[in-house]
Design an enzyme around this catalytic site. Structure first.
Site, PDB file in Angstrom:
ATOM      1  N   SER A 241      48.846  45.554  42.656  1.00  0.00           N
ATOM      2  CA  SER A 241      49.335  45.239  43.986  1.00  0.00           C
ATOM      3  C   SER A 241      50.200  46.384  44.507  1.00  0.00           C
ATOM      4  O   SER A 241      49.719  47.506  44.614  1.00  0.00           O
ATOM      5  CB  SER A 241      50.062  43.895  43.954  1.00  0.00           C
ATOM      6  N   ASP A 460      40.593  38.270  47.339  1.00  0.00           N
ATOM      7  CA  ASP A 460      42.036  38.461  47.200  1.00  0.00           C
ATOM      8  C   ASP A 460      42.748  38.147  48.516  1.00  0.00           C
ATOM      9  O   ASP A 460      42.475  38.778  49.534  1.00  0.00           O
ATOM     10  CB  ASP A 460      42.325  39.903  46.784  1.00  0.00           C
ATOM     11  N   HIS A 490      44.462  36.854  43.242  1.00  0.00           N
ATOM     12  CA  HIS A 490      45.095  38.157  43.437  1.00  0.00           C
ATOM     13  C   HIS A 490      44.872  39.011  42.201  1.00  0.00           C
ATOM     14  O   HIS A 490      45.420  38.747  41.139  1.00  0.00           O
ATOM     15  CB  HIS A 490      46.587  37.948  43.688  1.00  0.00           C
TER      16      HIS A 490
END
Length: 521
Positions: A241, A460, A490
């Protein structure tokens, strides 16, 4: 702007999967405006600004203290295989002989030292997630990688034990997160801006010395000193991320020092905060639609999106009882719904939580929302959201007014009836911030770097799939190698998909680069 930095919620009586990760993203939402209180006092002092930097970085590894809930994950003592150290780095890299900051590290040595490659440095996202607390909690997922790597993570500057940013106290944060985040009138807009500016001023008063220096570029420079202190010629890296943005900035600054690197749940480095927030609104809308479709196929108590919007509207007017005498407000409920979309394993909680809220019981949605906000069951908050805001505002130069955002709300609502306005107004997170931002978008061009594996997940919600392709292109020809996972949630590596794990492990362990355009389902 970035928001929605989730950790595993500790729902009463619920076993939460170890596959849910801390993460964050480049986008806006009210959660990024919020957040505060740093790590525990002793831990924060460990990373506080100090005396001049040593001539070369060094590490003194010792046994690790137990992490606390203030670091963002359930407290658990690392086992004997874990050791911790503090790396002194310049507070201001432009003045390396000035004050220093302590960067907290944690490490577990490779289990097959005869075939050791080096250190594999993890950043799990945020920005604001504590790697020192997160890595040992979830290290079982990386057991195969540990055969040939020392597993290493850290609290970036301004996070947890590394001079964690502090702002409001716990009671103030309870009120801050519960307050209205989707204003409809001029008076409500003024109230929102007033809260954000008060929050920014509190950060200045409590953490003003570190605020100018917590940006991503400085964290990337810290990672290169970390690489040297670990004794590695190249930085081998696992970024998740926001960790992909940090990795991209590192590759831009130190392209010749990149070793084997994975970017998972990839931030789009090419869009400004408004477009990033809009993309995230669409991503959460997609994930919500996938949840509703799956729910309708397996349950008879599933809501429609229209019913969810209606519930949120009612909570905006009249909250329902939650836990500990607190009320489930529209803001906390929206936060809880977002948290549940990070993993399919939360979908059953979402179904039950929505049904309960309709019947006047807000406990489940509140627990999910608290997890997103970094609130532990003891009522204390981690530094997660405070650090997130500080790093975001040190990075990005854009500052938005209420008038700027009001004009954007209609297209955000069109993108997502549930999350659109929430994320649009989150663009206020840096309004009144005491530090100017460094860039409009980060530069991640990395000519001369080794190949970087970039994995995008089509489902996602937090870092939409398109960001992976754009990151791969921005890194440059011969550097970014894109791979696709057709899944939900995610990230990809910790999804349980064997195809993804096999391809990533082959690259990190053996140096085998997947063919361009590889797809795992």
């Amino acid at each position: 702007m970035r928001t929605f930095a989730p950790f595993d919620p500790s729902l009463p009586g619920a076993a939460v999967s170890r596959r849910t990760r801390a993460g964050c993203l480049l986008a806006a939402g009210m959660l990024a405006v919020a957040g505060c209180t740093g790590g525990e006092r002793g831990a924060a002092a460990e990373g506080a600004p100090g005396s001049a930097s040593p001539s070369r970085p060094s590490l003194d590894w010792k046994s690790c203290p137990a992490p606390s809930s203030k670091e963002g994950v359930p407290a658990r003592a690392p086992g004997d295989e874990w050791e911790c150290a503090t790396l002194r780095v310049p507070l201001d890299h432009a003045h390396p002989d000035g004050d220093t900051l302590g960067i907290a590290l944690i490490r577990a040595r490779a289990t097959d030292p005869a075939h050791r490659i080096g250190s594999l440095v993890f950043n799990f996202g945020g920005p604001g997630g504590s790697g020192v607390a997160t890595l040992p909690a979830f290290a079982e997922d990386y057991r195969d990688l540990r055969r040939r790597y020392d597993l290493v993570s850290f609290d970036p500057r301004g996070v947890g034990r590394s001079g964690g940013v502090t702002c409001l106290d716990d009671k103030e944060l309870d009120a801050y997160y519960a307050a209205g985040s989707m204003p409809r009138t001029t008076e409500e807009q003024k109230a929102l801006i007033g809260r954000v500016e008060k929050y920014a001023d509190a950060c200045r008063r409590h953490s003003g010395k570190v605020l100018p220096y917590v940006g991503t570029a400085n964290a990337a420079r810290d990672m290169d000193l970390m690489r040297q202190a670990l004794g590695d010629d190249k930085l081998h890296y696992f970024g998740v991320s926001y960790g992909t943005e940090l990795g991209g900035v590192y590759a831009h600054l130190f392209p010749k020092k990149v070793g084997r690197a994975l970017f998972d749940a990839v931030v789009d480095p090419t869009t400004d905060p408004v477009e990033s927030a809009l993309a995230q609104a669409r991503g959460f809308e997609l994930a919500l639609g996938n949840y509703l479709t799956a729910c309708a196929a397996t349950h008879d108590n599933c809501p429609t999106e229209r019913q969810i919007v209606s519930l949120l509207d009612r909570l905006g007017e009249k909250p329902v009882p939650g836990a500990e005498g607190r009320q489930l407000t529209q803001s906390l409920a929206t936060t809880g719904i977002a948290q549940s979309l990070y993993s399919k394993e939360f979908w059953d909680y979402l179904t039950e939580g929505l049904e309960d809220a309709e019947n006047g019981d807000g406990k489940i949605l509140m627990a999910l929302g608290d997890a997103m906000n970094g609130r532990g069951q003891d009522g204390h908050y981690s530094s997660l959201q405070a650090s997130l805001a500080a790093i975001t505002c040190a990075d990005f130069s854009q500052r938005y007014t209420a008038a700027d955002i009001a004009g954007q709300v209609p297209r955000f609502r069109k993108a997502s009836p549930v999350f659109g306005a929430f994320m649009a107004w989150g663009l206020t997170q840096c309004t009144g911030w005491p530090v100017k931002g460094e860039w409009r978008t980060p530069d991640v061009t990395a000519k001369g770097s080794a190949p970087i594996l970039v994995v995008g997940n089509t489902g996602d919600p937090a870092t939409p799939y398109e960001g992976a392709q754009r990151m791969a292109r921005a890194l440059g020809d011969g550097v970014g190698v894109e791979m696709t996972y057709r899944g939900q949630g995610h990230g990809a590596y910790d999804s349980g998909n064997s195809c993804v794990k096999k391809a990533v492990d082959a690259y990190l362990l053996d140096g085998t680069v997947p063919g361009r355009g590889t797809v795992c389902s």
